[in-house]
Design an enzyme around this catalytic site. Structure first.
Site, PDB file in Angstrom:
ATOM      1  N   GLU A  87       0.808  -1.214  -0.051  1.00 38.43           N
ATOM      2  CA  GLU A  87      -0.114  -0.054  -0.189  1.00 38.43           C
ATOM      3  C   GLU A  87       0.632   1.115  -0.083  1.00 38.43           C
ATOM      4  OE1 GLU A  87      -2.943   0.407   2.732  1.00 38.43           O
ATOM      5  OE2 GLU A  87      -2.659   2.622   3.756  1.00 38.43           O
ATOM      6  N   GLU A  92      -1.849  11.891   4.201  1.00 40.01           N
ATOM      7  CA  GLU A  92      -3.159  11.150   5.155  1.00 40.01           C
ATOM      8  C   GLU A  92      -3.152  12.346   6.270  1.00 40.01           C
ATOM      9  OE1 GLU A  92      -3.196   6.542   6.028  1.00 40.01           O
ATOM     10  OE2 GLU A  92      -1.394   7.300   6.364  1.00 40.01           O
TER      11      GLU A  92
END
Length: 212
Positions: A87, A92
């Protein structure tokens, strides 16, 4: 396909989180009721990529519990299910705070368990981070041997191949696994979680939290 949560307005993609009691079908094909709805889009099987530059100009919501992300997942899970096939987190943010994170997730060659590397700014190289609820450009340059993270074209972190392959091969036989397969782009606005934290309903603006 729910315009309340995913729409295009004034030239922007809008992902909207709303307070509402809503029932839908979960991943097991069963009805599930939640207290919030939101939006997520992905390019899987539409545009899949191996290596390149990926960037988006994004305006993030501000409010306790918001968890927007711009990230990538493997398209075919060649080496196995999450996180064996990897990933890549391009951006974020939690609750609109003046901190932005990037990360990679993979299977540790040493412990045979899920692990990750992450870098958050301004704790890293960049200081005086502009407010995330203004438009900023989030980017990675993904090369076979390293992945580089940028904020408004300023580099702040590099993950070299040796950092995720520092031992016996985690999966497969490739020197670059798992970051040597097709990945797709994901944009979503989650609520809560380990990064969003506790949700404060009183901080929802009229029309819901929006990631543009």
């Amino acid at each position: 396909g729910r315009p309340d949560n995913v729409s295009v307005s004034n030239g922007n993609l809008e992902l909207t989180a709303l307070i509402e009691n809503y029932t839908a079908t979960n991943n097991f094909g069963e009805p599930a009721t939640r207290d919030y709805t939101s939006g997520r889009i992905h390019t899987r099987f539409k545009r899949d990529f191996k290596y390149g530059r990926f960037e988006a100009r994004i305006k993030l919501p501000k409010g306790d519990g918001t968890f927007p992300a711009f990230w990538m997942l493997p398209t075919d899970n060649t080496y196995g299910f999450w996180t064996i096939s990897g990933e890549i987190d391009i951006m974020e943010n939690g609750s609109g705070r003046r901190t932005i994170g990037g990360a990679i997730h993979y299977l540790s060659p040493q412990s045979n368990a899920h692990t990750y590397q992450t870098s958050w700014i301004p704790n890293g190289e960049l200081q005086d981070l502009p407010s995330p609820d203004e438009f900023n450009v989030y980017r990675i340059d993904w090369h076979p041997d390293e992945i580089r993270w940028y904020f408004n074209d300023q580099p702040y972190w590099t993950a070299p191949k040796a950092s995720w392959r520092g031992g016996p091969h985690a999966v497969g036989t490739s020197d670059n696994a798992p970051f040597d397969q097709d990945f797709h782009i994901v944009l979503n606005l989650a609520m809560g979680g380990s990064i969003g934290g506790a949700i404060d309903n009183s901080q929802f603006p009229a029309g819901g939290h929006k990631m543009l």
